[in-house]
Design an enzyme around this catalytic site. Structure first.
Site, PDB file in Angstrom:
ATOM      1  N   ASP A  53       0.848  -1.201   0.000  1.00 31.70           N
ATOM      2  CA  ASP A  53       0.000   0.000   0.000  1.00 31.70           C
ATOM      3  C   ASP A  53       0.884   1.252   0.000  1.00 31.70           C
ATOM      4  OD1 ASP A  53       0.882  -0.123   2.599  1.00 31.70           O
ATOM      5  OD2 ASP A  53      -1.100  -0.315   3.505  1.00 31.70           O
ATOM      6  N   SER A  54       2.218   1.041   0.003  1.00 33.81           N
ATOM      7  CA  SER A  54       3.168   2.131  -0.232  1.00 33.81           C
ATOM      8  C   SER A  54       2.977   2.707  -1.638  1.00 33.81           C
ATOM      9  CB  SER A  54       4.610   1.633  -0.068  1.00 33.81           C
ATOM     10  OG  SER A  54       4.773   0.351  -0.662  1.00 33.81           O
ATOM     11  N   ASP A  92      -0.984  -6.046  -0.072  1.00 36.57           N
ATOM     12  CA  ASP A  92      -1.503  -5.412   1.143  1.00 36.57           C
ATOM     13  C   ASP A  92      -3.005  -5.201   1.025  1.00 36.57           C
ATOM     14  OD1 ASP A  92       0.609  -5.013   2.943  1.00 36.57           O
ATOM     15  OD2 ASP A  92       1.310  -3.219   1.895  1.00 36.57           O
ATOM     16  N   LYS A 122      -1.371  -9.423   2.846  1.00 34.42           N
ATOM     17  CA  LYS A 122      -0.691  -8.976   4.058  1.00 34.42           C
ATOM     18  C   LYS A 122      -1.586  -8.005   4.815  1.00 34.42           C
ATOM     19  CE  LYS A 122       3.117  -6.122   4.042  1.00 34.42           C
ATOM     20  NZ  LYS A 122       2.686  -4.977   4.888  1.00 34.42           N
ATOM     21  N   GLU A 124      -1.781  -5.623   8.679  1.00 35.18           N
ATOM     22  CA  GLU A 124      -1.003  -5.040   9.768  1.00 35.18           C
ATOM     23  C   GLU A 124      -1.707  -5.252  11.103  1.00 35.18           C
ATOM     24  OE1 GLU A 124      -0.160  -0.909   9.034  1.00 35.18           O
ATOM     25  OE2 GLU A 124       0.721  -1.290   7.066  1.00 35.18           O
ATOM     26  N   GLU A 191       8.723  -4.282  10.999  1.00 31.79           N
ATOM     27  CA  GLU A 191       9.205  -2.993  10.493  1.00 31.79           C
ATOM     28  C   GLU A 191       9.723  -2.103  11.617  1.00 31.79           C
ATOM     29  OE1 GLU A 191       7.847   0.784   7.692  1.00 31.79           O
ATOM     30  OE2 GLU A 191       6.565  -0.993   7.790  1.00 31.79           O
TER      31      GLU A 191
END
Length: 273
Positions: A53-54, A92, A122, A124, A191
Site C-alpha cells: 500500500d506504499s 496489502d 498482508k 497489519e 518494520e
C-alpha cells in the site's frame, strides 16, 4: 550461495519459503506496483514481490498509505501478477478494508485473490485483528502478518519512529508474533524495531520473519523498490541501502532528449520513415 538453485524453481511457494528459513537461506523481497517493474524484478530472481500500500506514497503521491482503496490495490496487483512467473506475490489489504469487521476482511481478501491472481495477502497488526486473520485463513487465503511500525496506524502512533523499544510493547510484539503463527500466517514482516528484538522473534516463531529496519538476524529483508533504486531521493532512513541513483540517470536521459528535440537533432533521417 543458492541464487543459482533458486532460479531453477518454477514458482516460489509458502512451502519453499519455510524450507529456506529451515536451511538458513535468506529470503529476498521487494515491492512492485506495475507490469514493467515487476517483470524486471521477477526476472532478476527475487523471492517475494509485495504489492504494497506504499503505492499510495510512491505511485499516487499521498503523504500516508491510508488513502489508497481496495480497487486501486487490485489494479496494481493485477498489473504485477501479469508480469511474474517465479516470485510469490503478496498484496496489502489497504486501510479500512479489514480492521474491525472480519466479514469485510474476508470479502477484501477474496476479491484480491480472485481479481488479481495474487498468491497471498498482508495485514497489519496482532491480537486486535485476530478475527480477520482467522477468517481469511479459513477461506484458504495465505496471510502474511506485519508488526512493529505499522504505517496504517500512523495517526495512532503520531510518528514513524522505531517501535517496541519499551519492554511492554516488545513483549506484546513477541506475543502477537506467536499469535499470528498460531493462527496460521505463513510469514511476518517486522518494520523498524530494535535488531535484538527482531532476532528474538525470528528465533521464537518457526515461520519466516522478513525485516525492514529490523537488523540482520531475521529470515529475509524487504525494501520499497523506488527507494532502493534511488528513483525516490526524498526518503532516506537509516535502514535503506540505495543500490542505484536512477533519479540522476533518468533526469539526464530526459534532459538529453529535450535538448535533441530543441536542437532538431532528433529524429534523424535514419530515425524517420
Amino acid at each position: 550461495m543458492s541464487v543459482h538453485n533458486s532460479s531453477n524453481i518454477k514458482r516460489i511457494t509458502t512451502h519453499i519459503m519455510q524450507e529456506m528459513k529451515t536451511r538458513g537461506e535468506k529470503i529476498s523481497m521487494l515491492t512492485a506496483y506495475d507490469f514493467s517493474m515487476a517483470g524486471i524484478i521477477d526476472a532478476a530472481g527475487i523471492d517475494i514481490i509485495l504489492v504494497g500500500d506504499s503505492a499510495s506514497n510512491v505511485m499516487a503521491g499521498h503523504e500516508t498509505t491510508l488513502p489508497i482503496t481496495l480497487d486501486q490495490m487490485i489494479y496494481h496487483a493485477t498489473s504485477v501478477v501479469r508480469a511474474v512467473s517465479r516470485a510469490f506475490v503478496v498484496v496489502d489489504i489497504p486501510f479500512g478494508s479489514y480492521q474491525g469487521n472480519s466479514s469485510e476482511a474476508l470479502r477484501s481478501a477474496i476479491r484480491i485473490m480472485k481479481e488479481s491472481g495474487a498468491h497471498g495477502i498482508k495485514v497489519e497488526g496482532g491480537a486486535e485483528i485476530k478475527e480477520s486473520v482467522v477468517r481469511i485463513l479459513s477461506a484458504g487465503v495465505p496471510v502474511m502478518g506485519h508488526l512493529g511500525l505499522t504505517p496504517q496506524s500512523i495517526y495512532k502512533f503520531g510518528t514513524y519512529t522505531v517501535r517496541a523499544k519499551e519492554e511492554e510493547e516488545a513483549n506484546k510484539l513477541i506475543e502477537d508474533a506467536k499469535l499470528l503463527e498460531a493462527c496460521g500466517c505463513f510469514a511476518i514482516v517486522l518494520e523498524k524495531i530494535p535488531a535484538s528484538l527482531a532476532k528474538i522473534v525470528a528465533e521464537t516463531v518457526s515461520i519466516p520473519v522478513i525485516g525492514i529496519g529490523a537488523g540482520p538476524d531475521v529470515d529475509g529483508q524487504v525494501l520499497v523498490v523506488h527507494d532502493m533504486l534511488g528513483i525516490n531521493q526524498e526518503f532516506k532512513p537509516r535502514f535503506l541501502r540505495q543500490y542505484a541513483n536512477l533519479q540522476e540517470i533518468m533526469t539526464k536521459a530526459v534532459q538529453d532528449y529535450i535538448s535533441d528535440v530543441k536542437s532538431k537533432d532528433f529524429p534523424t533521417k535514419e530515425e524517420s520513415y
